[in-house]
Write a protein that holds these residues in place. Structure first.
Motif, mmCIF file in Angstrom:
data_model
loop_
_atom_site.group_PDB
_atom_site.id
_atom_site.type_symbol
_atom_site.label_atom_id
_atom_site.label_comp_id
_atom_site.label_asym_id
_atom_site.label_seq_id
_atom_site.Cartn_x
_atom_site.Cartn_y
_atom_site.Cartn_z
ATOM 1 N N ALA A 155 0.830 -1.202 0.000
ATOM 2 C CA ALA A 155 0.000 0.000 0.000
ATOM 3 C C ALA A 155 0.867 1.256 0.000
ATOM 4 C CB ALA A 155 -0.931 -0.010 1.220
ATOM 5 N N LEU A 156 1.926 1.243 0.792
ATOM 6 C CA LEU A 156 2.823 2.396 0.828
ATOM 7 C C LEU A 156 3.557 2.548 -0.496
ATOM 8 C CD1 LEU A 156 4.146 4.712 2.318
ATOM 9 C CD2 LEU A 156 5.759 3.078 3.339
ATOM 10 N N ALA A 157 3.929 1.425 -1.115
ATOM 11 C CA ALA A 157 4.589 1.488 -2.417
ATOM 12 C C ALA A 157 3.677 2.138 -3.456
ATOM 13 C CB ALA A 157 5.000 0.090 -2.867
ATOM 14 N N ASP A 158 2.388 1.764 -3.441
ATOM 15 C CA ASP A 158 1.435 2.381 -4.374
ATOM 16 C C ASP A 158 1.350 3.889 -4.144
ATOM 17 O OD1 ASP A 158 0.838 0.018 -5.636
ATOM 18 O OD2 ASP A 158 -0.960 -0.386 -4.449
ATOM 19 N N GLN A 159 1.341 4.291 -2.875
ATOM 20 C CA GLN A 159 1.266 5.717 -2.548
ATOM 21 C C GLN A 159 2.531 6.446 -3.017
ATOM 22 O OE1 GLN A 159 0.411 6.552 1.596
ATOM 23 N NE2 GLN A 159 1.251 8.624 1.447
ATOM 24 N N GLN A 160 3.683 5.835 -2.790
ATOM 25 C CA GLN A 160 4.933 6.453 -3.226
ATOM 26 C C GLN A 160 4.999 6.565 -4.741
ATOM 27 O OE1 GLN A 160 8.026 4.095 -1.398
ATOM 28 N NE2 GLN A 160 7.759 5.041 0.616
ATOM 29 N N GLU A 363 10.156 2.159 -0.382
ATOM 30 C CA GLU A 363 9.725 0.776 -0.642
ATOM 31 C C GLU A 363 10.382 0.233 -1.900
ATOM 32 O OE1 GLU A 363 7.846 -0.901 1.728
ATOM 33 O OE2 GLU A 363 8.509 0.975 2.662
ATOM 34 N N PHE A 364 10.634 1.081 -2.872
ATOM 35 C CA PHE A 364 11.292 0.634 -4.103
ATOM 36 C C PHE A 364 12.802 0.485 -3.902
ATOM 37 C CE2 PHE A 364 7.453 2.943 -5.366
ATOM 38 C CZ PHE A 364 6.786 1.923 -6.030
#
Length: 379
Positions: A155-160, A363-364
């Motif tokens: 979820a955090l990766a999608d946001q980033q 996250e990436f």
């Protein structure tokens, strides 16, 4: 033409009359030579010195023959064996200095003139496009080779990723989304699938077999952009876009686990006609070349010396102390995008006169990604 006229002027005892007698002849010869050289240089005659030698000699001889025959015909001389012998013989008499001047000019000047035209010609269109690709649903299964695997917050990766795209848009870039690939874990790292060289798009041949299906949708997206020519690296050659660092007309290519010698050879063959010089860089301590070094708009290479096998290959190198600070994405000649994980490097680059935009892509980074990995710029 001027060299030939000067030679005849001196050889005739500095008589002004000779200039009027031979000006028309050499003006025609120079025009014919210019046409011939323009065509041959445009198709690659300046790629090597021996090609320019052959091209200059052949063009000079042909131009001299045609101009001499035209001058003889204009003087009312009908075609005959004697005229033919005179025309051919002029190559070692009347036209010899002209031919030598054409050959010397082609070898010494033509490559520089053509390079200058290519470097300073305005772009055909003012494009600021960026290809991006939404993270896969199995992003946490992406390949990791040079660092320990850490859990990824999807979820955090999608946001980033959303914030990354928003930063590009805010800086004047139009984003083009490549078709989603929910089952291809590494597909968000779109940089590895295609490399842009002006209007030439080179489709990559990923070194990891699991990543090769990513290229198909990227090719569709690239072909939807008007004005692009598409080429590709073919197996057994492998090449990841993350190994390609462009600095003006020099292209540094990482010889890494993902990019092999055949891939570099194919890229060099594709780019040589476009006046790029490909320099191979050994990479054994990082995933890609751009995992260890990138370039500022002025051509200075910034990187982590601990991740580079041979930093001396770069003519201007600026070391950074933060591993996440090696990656900069050029937004304009004055603005750069960087990871917020490298505040000291961002401050140093800002002190060099650049406006630095920072963004969290933590996250990436857990998956060996950086700001360059998440987009492909089409200018």
């Amino acid at each position: 033409m001027l060299v030939s006229l000067l030679a005849f002027f001196i050889g005739s005892g500095q008589s002004p009359q000779v200039l009027g007698q031979v000006f028309g002849h050499f003006a025609l010869a120079a025009f014919i030579a210019w046409v011939l050289l323009s065509v041959t240089n445009a198709v690659g005659a300046t790629r090597a010195w021996y090609l320019t030698l052959i091209t200059g000699f052949a063009s000079g001889c042909l131009a001299a023959l045609l101009a001499t025959f035209a001058s003889a015909s204009a003087a009312g001389n009908p075609f005959s064996g004697a005229i033919l012998l005179f025309v051919v013989g002029s190559l070692v008499s009347l036209n010899l200095i002209f031919i030598i001047a054409i050959v010397v000019g082609e070898i010494l000047l033509a490559p520089r003139v053509l390079r200058g035209i290519l470097e300073y010609a305005p772009p055909a269109a003012d494009r600021r496009l960026a290809l991006v690709r939404i993270p896969a649903s199995n992003l946490d299964e992406a390949l990791v080779t040079h660092r320990e695997r850490q859990p990824v917050d999807l979820a955090l990766a999608d946001q980033q990723w959303d914030n990354y795209c928003a930063a590009l848009v805010a800086e004047g870039w139009e984003t083009i989304e490549v078709d989603a690939a929910p089952e291809l874990a590494d597909s968000v790292f779109v940089e590895d699938t295609v490399v842009m060289f002006g209007d030439l798009a080179v489709l990559a041949s990923p070194g990891a077999e699991s990543r090769r299906p990513e290229v198909e949708a990227v090719e569709r997206a690239v072909r939807s952009v008007p004005g692009l020519t598409v080429a590709r690296i073919a197996l057994p050659g492998t090449l990841d876009g993350g190994d390609v660092l462009k600095v003006g007309s020099t292209v540094y290519v990482g010889a890494s686990e993902r990019t092999n010698a055949e891939g570099i050879r194919q890229l060099r063959a594709l780019l040589t006609p476009h006046r790029y010089t490909v320099v191979a860089v050994p990479i054994t301590k990082a995933l890609h070349l751009k995992s260890a070094a990138t370039a500022l708009p002025d051509g200075t290479i910034i990187g982590d010396p601990a991740l580079l096998d041979v930093a001396s290959l770069f003519p201007r190198f600026l070391p950074v102390t933060e591993p996440e600070g090696v990656a900069v994405l050029e937004l304009s000649r004055r603005s750069l995008l960087m990871s917020s994980s490298a505040p000291e490097t961002a401050a140093m680059i800002a002190s060099l006169g650049y406006r630095v935009v920072t963004i969290d892509i933590g996250e990436f980074e857990k998956l060996e990604g950086c700001v360059t990995c998440l987009s492909v710029q089409v200018r």
